[in-house]
Design a protein around this motif. Structure first.
Motif: not given
Length: 252
Positions: A9-17, A42-44
């Motif tokens: 969730q943290v990584l996806e939030t960073l990516v979306q930002l 991790g997040a994509a």
């Protein structure tokens, strides 16, 4: 490195930002596995599922795409045009199917410089980064590293606490299952553990005896169970000596 929901969730939030601030960019965070040899998703969220599934578990190495090379060589890798680039030849068809034409990848490191994964920006058209974008991707990888390292530390702390709890539970079980009297005292000489065998043999419950010191129960009926007569005088001498030193320290 195992992936779980809080970190994801943290990584996806960073990516979306990042994607909201950089139109056209598709972000990806890949994490090194525990062996340090393979990259895991991790997040994509903006990359196609088939693409994420295809690169999940890729072994790092020189010339293994942008991210595999960045993780293996511990350096930033900028591929402005994927199709003709030698690093991407094994993945050119996959990238074309996903409509990916450029990929810039930065290693994610912890505070000691250990590689944790990669932070990458993809584009649908061939593209070279500007100086400000180079600086930005470095900063983003640093932020991702902080999040990943914090998660790893929290996970290690939980594992340590669980290990200590399991060890304590094991000791408790052994003490309670023992057929002999086991009495444990704290640093002040107060009884803090009185096992089941002690309760059965002496007739005293843990609640009745806890908090008392050995010298306080001298003369009680329980004393003859705890201290055999042949060593009772020696034991009483030890406790009297301890009391003397305790009094001496408090007087100072």
């Amino acid at each position: 490195m195992a992936q779980d929901e809080p970190l994801k969730q943290v990584l996806e939030t960073l990516v979306q930002l990042v994607e909201s601030e950089m139109p056209g960019a598709l972000c990806s965070v890949l994490l090194l596995d525990e062996s340090g040899q393979h990259l895991l998703n991790g997040a994509a969220p903006s990359l196609p599922d088939f693409y994420n599934e295809a690169i999940h578990g890729t072994e790092i190495g020189s010339g293994v795409g942008s991210c595999g090379t960045a993780a293996y060589e511990n350096r930033q890798v900028i591929v402005e045009d994927i199709q003709p680039h030698p690093y991407w030849q094994p993945y050119a068809e996959l990238a074309a199917r996903a409509d990916l034409a450029a990929c810039w990848s930065e290693p994610i490191r912890d505070r000691q410089g250990k590689i944790l994964g990669t932070f990458a920006l993809y584009y649908h058209e061939p593209r070279a980064p500007q100086a400000s974008e180079i600086e930005l991707i470095t900063q983003l990888a640093h932020l991702a590293g902080i999040a990943i390292e914090h998660h790893a530390n929290e996970k290690a702390l939980r594992a340590s606490e669980e290990g200590l709890r399991a060890e304590r539970d094991f000791v408790d079980a052994v003490v309670e299952a023992a057929g002999s009297i086991i009495v444990v005292m704290d640093r002040e000489g107060k009884i803090v553990r009185f096992n089941h065998a002690a309760e059965e043999i002496t007739g005293y419950s843990f609640e009745e005896i806890t908090g008392y010191s050995f010298e306080e129960i001298q003369g009680w009926p329980i004393w003859e169970y705890l201290i055999p007569e042949e060593i009772r005088e020696d034991v009483e001498g030890v406790f009297n000596n301890l009391n003397f030193h305790r009094f001496f320290r408090s007087a100072i």
